[in-house]
Design a protein around this motif. Structure first.
Motif, PDB file in Angstrom:
ATOM      1  N   UNK A 125       2.491 -17.048 -22.790  1.00 33.85           N
ATOM      2  CA  UNK A 125       2.415 -18.243 -23.643  1.00 33.85           C
ATOM      3  C   UNK A 125       3.307 -19.347 -23.127  1.00 33.85           C
ATOM      4  N   UNK A 126       4.372 -19.002 -22.502  1.00 37.51           N
ATOM      5  CA  UNK A 126       5.258 -20.026 -21.981  1.00 37.51           C
ATOM      6  C   UNK A 126       4.877 -20.444 -20.577  1.00 37.51           C
ATOM      7  N   UNK A 127       3.913 -19.770 -20.082  1.00 32.97           N
ATOM      8  CA  UNK A 127       3.343 -20.152 -18.776  1.00 32.97           C
ATOM      9  C   UNK A 127       4.416 -20.544 -17.773  1.00 32.97           C
ATOM     10  N   UNK A 128       5.256 -19.654 -17.509  1.00 38.42           N
ATOM     11  CA  UNK A 128       6.304 -19.944 -16.505  1.00 38.42           C
ATOM     12  C   UNK A 128       5.855 -19.458 -15.129  1.00 38.42           C
ATOM     13  N   UNK A 129       5.956 -20.345 -14.262  1.00 33.89           N
ATOM     14  CA  UNK A 129       5.625 -19.943 -12.882  1.00 33.89           C
ATOM     15  C   UNK A 129       6.859 -20.045 -12.000  1.00 33.89           C
ATOM     16  N   UNK A 130       6.852 -19.367 -10.939  1.00 35.93           N
ATOM     17  CA  UNK A 130       7.971 -19.462 -10.005  1.00 35.93           C
ATOM     18  C   UNK A 130       7.492 -20.019  -8.669  1.00 35.93           C
ATOM     19  N   UNK A 131       8.422 -20.505  -7.902  1.00 44.88           N
ATOM     20  CA  UNK A 131       8.023 -21.040  -6.592  1.00 44.88           C
ATOM     21  C   UNK A 131       9.190 -20.966  -5.614  1.00 44.88           C
ATOM     22  N   UNK A 132       8.788 -21.129  -4.398  1.00 43.65           N
ATOM     23  CA  UNK A 132       9.775 -21.054  -3.324  1.00 43.65           C
ATOM     24  C   UNK A 132       9.407 -22.105  -2.284  1.00 43.65           C
ATOM     25  N   UNK A 133      10.355 -22.932  -1.984  1.00 44.80           N
ATOM     26  CA  UNK A 133      10.075 -23.978  -0.976  1.00 44.80           C
ATOM     27  C   UNK A 133      10.840 -23.651   0.309  1.00 44.80           C
ATOM     28  N   UNK A 134      10.076 -23.433   1.348  1.00 45.09           N
ATOM     29  CA  UNK A 134      10.697 -23.135   2.640  1.00 45.09           C
ATOM     30  C   UNK A 134      10.882 -24.443   3.403  1.00 45.09           C
ATOM     31  N   UNK A 135      12.153 -24.799   3.643  1.00 38.00           N
ATOM     32  CA  UNK A 135      12.438 -26.099   4.259  1.00 38.00           C
ATOM     33  C   UNK A 135      12.029 -26.152   5.731  1.00 38.00           C
ATOM     34  N   UNK A 136      12.000 -25.010   6.340  1.00 41.86           N
ATOM     35  CA  UNK A 136      11.610 -25.020   7.758  1.00 41.86           C
ATOM     36  C   UNK A 136      10.126 -25.223   7.943  1.00 41.86           C
ATOM     37  N   UNK A 137       9.372 -24.476   7.140  1.00 42.62           N
ATOM     38  CA  UNK A 137       7.917 -24.646   7.255  1.00 42.62           C
ATOM     39  C   UNK A 137       7.443 -25.857   6.463  1.00 42.62           C
ATOM     40  N   UNK A 138       8.289 -26.233   5.544  1.00 43.98           N
ATOM     41  CA  UNK A 138       7.893 -27.379   4.701  1.00 43.98           C
ATOM     42  C   UNK A 138       6.824 -27.016   3.690  1.00 43.98           C
TER      43      UNK A 138
END
Lengths: 878, 143
Positions: A125-138
């Motif tokens: 219900x809170x629709x939480x998603x996670x993410x990861x940003x790789x600075x090298x690959x962009x």
């Protein structure tokens, strides 16, 4: 293996887990609360253990007895009593950990179920998603949830730059900045912004990011969470909107409204409240009402508000608040949040109501105090409101009278109804507003009242007549009096006319009578001629009587009122009356024993009684009963107001009653008019009753006629009471008229009428007197100045010219104080002669020769010392 | 749901007691969570099976009870340092192994058997727990 092992384990586990949750052991605060012996102690754990032991004690004891499998192992006594350091150390450590974590092993495991439930059920219900940003690959790697929020398929992996583009234009700068800060300075962020999905939908999101440092301390990746907070935002907006709407509603209601919280502080005021209380909201919000309005303490306001809250029920009251000088109508409703108060300023309203009450009161009193009838006709509803006058004037019970206009219409006299209604209709239709009418109105006792009715029409904006207000005045009495006045005025005029005629007639009759007497004397030898002379004389005498009556009617008779015993008078007349009435009439005398003496001219009273009896006789041609009655009577003030000439007081009533044909109202109204008669021509002169009326009125009395057709008539003469005793009537015998042969007197005769003068001259000469005549007062005075050998001044009282009889007498007395004066008149002046020493006598015209002679003799022989007689005059102004 | 809190406690306690009695009667085992849990890792075959079953059932029981909101209202514990939680958890684990028992093992079953060991252990961990809470709350000023 025991078949029951696993099922038993399952059941036991379920019960155990559920029991831990239900018992509250998964709530650290309860557990810690139990351990917090010095603080707020929570007994829950005690109940749990107690409840558990309640079951296990007997269960284990029973198991031991029953020798349940492996039970013996558990009851290995040496084991049970071995208390060693390991045990105690372990327990102590466990206790410390327990006190820190708040969870024991059991609750921790049961708690997993809790957490899992939360995680599994609530998280989506809170629709939480996670993410990861790789600075090298962009590139950004996001969880399925993250992709879904962006409207992308799962596994979608955009570049960092693209990732920024998802954000709504106005937020891109913001997100770039915080991301850069995170990368360059290692600052975590937590922002609320809007993205635009691939579908073009704007979505509110919460973006969380934190840097991940590598071994060198550099930021290589940024990871975070992403949450769709649309629902939250929508809910918040909805809540805000509702709040706004509520606020607007509260502001817009015209009633003033404020909210107090549970601590009596202002939580909300609407604009009307600010206005009425003369304070601004910011000034009051958060303040205690008893501080902000210190003057309200101890007033009904405080009492009622407190009562409302204490008893938890709404109150409604009106009270005056002195500092604001206003009356308020207040409603207060308590709730869980405090007290809601609605109030209105009713000062103006109360003032209006008070004025209305005063005005209504005033109207009520006036409508009661007035003697007239006031009515209010609602034309549309056809209802009439009547004031008390309807009852007091006309005798109608207001409770019984019908409310519609028939209560009025039905009671208008039938003969007047059409006329009145027509006039009313005309006024209403024509657009006029003033209406009046005079008509007969039936009283409750069916008597008729004459009323003057006036009304005023009230119309609405279109000119339609809606209401009419008016008053009715009972003018019956007034009209009656007016009519009476008119009648008596009429009679007065007639009286004047007849009086004038009669006077002139008297003069003529004097001549005729005198001549006839003379002729009769002279013609003693010729019987036939003497008879003619006698007839002439008697005719003249009758004529004289007639004129006498006319004069009586015109109240110009000379009255000689004396105290009279009327009863005796009537008794004396008894035989005469009996003869006059004849055999067919049954005549009787009635009355009280002791009747007061009346002050009245005896002769005229006799004549009046005779007249009345004759009238009564004529009303009973076939016979009947006649009663003459004398009694004491009293006419009171009420009677006097209805009959203008009457003075209230005691009277002597002499009445003549017959049971003859009676008179109707029309006849009754004209009964005193001279020459008015119901008899045939020649049968009655019509002067009888008018003579009675004139005589009684002149005597300061009152005549009343009561008659009913077919029943009979009663005529009552009310005569004034004499002060002294009734004097015995001594018959004054007429003295023989022999001229005094001794010294023949010289008489100065003053008479303006030539015919009469020459006639009287002759009479006087015939009687042996010397006569000098004068035509008027001036001539007479000349004569008196010339000679002083007159023995008598014989003059008419009324004479044309400047000098009348009295003045002449005074002039004569001035010249010759001892000169006797004899007045004569057929025409009395309305002046009282003062008593003085001089000799004034009166001889009424017409007089017979004998009367003249006697009078002259008396005056001449008795001389100047004789006391005066008062000249009686008629009542003034009647 | 129920009017008073202690009824929840009592109800829960009765259920726990019944669970323990059941395990003892049917399986002849002591319902001590720490013991059974450790046995999951240390024992094998059947021992493991019934232990895992029991633990699993415990989780499910807890889940069902919380899903049906059969408990009295929970208020979440306010900010408590994470490290203290972790330390506490470690001490619980270590201590229960050392002392061969926890609240359920010693407190419920042991006392019911009138085992002096259990009674002594229970008194000890209760006391140390109380002292710990006193120190944390009233000396340290932490909830």
């Amino acid at each position: 293996m025991n078949r029951l092992v696993l099922p038993g384990a399952v059941l036991s586990g379920l019960l155990f887990g559920a029991g831990l949750v239900i018992g509250g052991m998964t709530d650290p605060l309860k557990v810690l609360g139990f351990l917090d012996v010095t603080g707020s102690w929570n007994p829950t754990l005690a109940f749990v253990m107690g409840g558990a032991l309640l079951v296990t004690f007997p269960a284990f004891a029973l198991a031991k007895r029953r020798q349940r499998p492996l039970a013996d192992l558990r009851f290995h006594l040496p084991e049970m009593i071995r208390i060693d350091r390991r045990l105690l150390a372990g327990a102590a450590l466990f206790g410390i950990g327990w006190g820190l974590a708040g969870y024991g092993p059991g609750p921790a495991i049961a708690g997993l179920g809790l957490m899992w439930h939360e995680l599994v059920w609530l998280l989506p219900a809170y629709a939480v998603g996670t993410w990861l940003a790789d600075l090298e690959t962009g590139k950004v790697l996001g969880s399925d949830a993250t992709a879904t929020i962006h409207g992308e398929p799962p596994g979608h992996s955009p570049t960092i730059t693209d990732g920024i583009q998802y954000y709504a234009p106005e937020y891109r700068t913001q997100i770039s900045n915080v991301f850069d800060d995170c990368v360059n300075h290692g600052l975590a962020y937590d922002e609320i912004l809007q993205i635009v999905t691939t579908a073009g939908k704007r979505v509110w999101v919460r973006a969380i990011g934190e840097p991940v440092h590598d071994e060198a301390g550099k930021v290589r990746t940024v990871r975070g969470a992403f949450q769709d907070i649309s629902e939250l935002v929508k809910a918040k907006e909805e809540s805000q909107r509702l709040s706004e709407r509520l606020r607007d509603t509260l502001e817009s209601i015209s009633d003033a409204f404020f909210l107090l919280d549970t601590h009596w502080r202002f939580a909300f005021l609407n604009r009307s409240a600010e206005r009425l209380l003369n304070r601004s909201a910011p000034e009051l919000l958060g303040r205690l009402i008893w501080d902000a309005f210190a003057e309200s303490v101890g007033t009904p306001f405080e009492t009622e508000y407190r009562r409302a809250v204490e008893e938890q029920r709404s109150v409604s009251f009106q009270a005056y608040y002195p500092p604001l000088e206003a009356w308020f109508d207040v409603n207060a409703d308590p709730s869980a949040e405090g007290l809601a108060v609605y109030f209105r300023d009713i000062t103006a309203q109360l003032e209006q109501r008070r004025q209305l009450t005063v005005s209504e009161e005033r109207f009520r009193i006036i409508s009661q105090a007035t003697a007239d009838v006031i009515w209010d006709w609602d034309i549309a509803a056809d209802t009439i409101w009547w004031n008390e006058g309807m009852r007091t004037l006309f005798g109608y019970d207001l409770d019984v009278v019908s409310p519609d206009s028939s209560s009025w219409v039905d009671r208008i006299h039938p003969a007047d109804r059409d006329r009145v209604l027509k006039s009313l209709r005309a006024v209403i239709i024509s657009g006029e507003n003033d209406w009046s009418a005079e008509y007969r109105f039936l009283r409750h006792d069916d008597s008729v009242a004459l009323v003057t009715d006036r009304g005023f029409v009230m119309r609405d904006d279109t000119g339609w007549a809606t209401r009419m207000l008016g008053s009715m005045v009972d003018v019956t009495q007034q009209r009656g009096l007016e009519e009476q006045l008119r009648q008596s005025q009429r009679l007065d005029v007639v009286g004047q006319l007849t009086g004038g005629i009669a006077h002139d007639f008297n003069n003529l009759l004097t001549v005729i009578l005198g001549n006839a007497e003379m002729l009769s004397l002279r013609l003693a030898n010729d019987a036939a001629l003497q008879k003619l002379a006698d007839e002439t004389r008697s005719a003249a005498e009758r004529g004289a009587e007639l004129t006498s009556r006319l004069l009586a009617f015109s109240k110009r008779h000379t009255l000689k009122p004396r105290a009279t015993d009327v009863k005796r008078l009537i008794d004396d007349m008894h035989s005469l009356l009996q003869r006059t009435l004849g055999e067919q009439i049954e005549f009787s005398v009635a009355g009280e024993a002791a009747v007061r003496p009346a002050l009245v001219d005896k002769t005229l009273l006799e004549s009046a009684v005779l007249n009345l009896c004759i009238n009564a006789r004529d009303a009973m041609p076939t016979g009947g009963h006649l009663v003459v009655e004398a009694k004491n009577a009293h006419l009171d003030a009420t009677y006097a107001t209805r009959h203008t000439e009457v003075e209230p007081g005691n009277y002597v009533a002499v009445s003549v009653t017959d049971d003859g044909s009676g008179m109707d109202d029309a006849t009754l109204a004209r009964v005193f008019e001279p020459f008015f008669t119901t008899k045939e021509v020649g049968k009655g002169s019509g002067l009888g009753l008018s003579m009675v009326y004139g005589f009684v009125t002149q005597s300061r009395g009152h005549v009343r006629v009561v008659s009913e057709p077919g029943s009979g008539t009663t005529v009552t003469m009310y005569l004034p009471v004499a002060a002294g005793e009734a004097a015995d009537e001594a018959v004054i015998a007429e003295e023989d008229a022999t001229p005094s042969s001794a010294a023949t007197a010289k008489i100065l005769l003053v008479e303006d009428d030539d015919l009469v003068r020459s006639h009287v001259e002759a009479q006087l000469a015939g009687l042996g007197y010397r006569v000098v005549s004068a035509r008027n007062g001036a001539e007479a005075l000349q004569e008196l100045q010339r000679t002083d050998d007159f023995d008598l001044l014989f003059t008419d009282i009324v004479m044309p010219g400047e000098i009348c009889g009295r003045q002449l007498a005074e002039g004569a007395r001035a010249l010759h104080p001892d000169l006797p004066v004899l007045f004569t008149s057929g025409y009395t002046e309305h002046q009282v002669v003062k008593r003085d020493a001089s000799n004034i006598q009166l001889l009424e015209k017409p007089y017979r020769r004998q009367a003249l002679a006697a009078k002259l003799h008396a005056v001449l022989s008795h001389g100047p010392a004789k006391p005066l007689e008062q000249l009686q005059q008629g009542p003034t102004g009647s | 749901m129920l009017d008073t809190e202690w009824l929840y406690g009592l109800a829960g306690g009765l259920m726990i007691g019944t669970a323990a009695a059941l395990l003892f009667w049917v399986n002849g085992r002591i319902a001590g969570v720490s013991g059974i849990l450790s046995g999951v890792f240390t024992q094998r075959s059947l021992e493991r099976v019934w232990r895992m079953t029991w633990i699993g059932a415990l989780v499910v029981g807890g889940l069902v009870a919380s899903a049906l909101a059969l408990h009295s209202p929970f208020t979440p514990r306010e900010a408590f340092p994470a490290w203290a939680l972790v330390l506490g958890g470690l001490l619980v684990g270590f201590g229960t192994r050392l002392g061969s028992g926890c609240t359920s093992g010693h407190g419920v079953c042991g006392i019911a058997r009138l085992s002096w060991r259990s009674i002594a252990a229970t008194v000890t961990f209760m006391a140390s727990g109380a002292v710990t809470v006193f120190v944390v709350r009233h000396v340290g000023g932490v909830a």
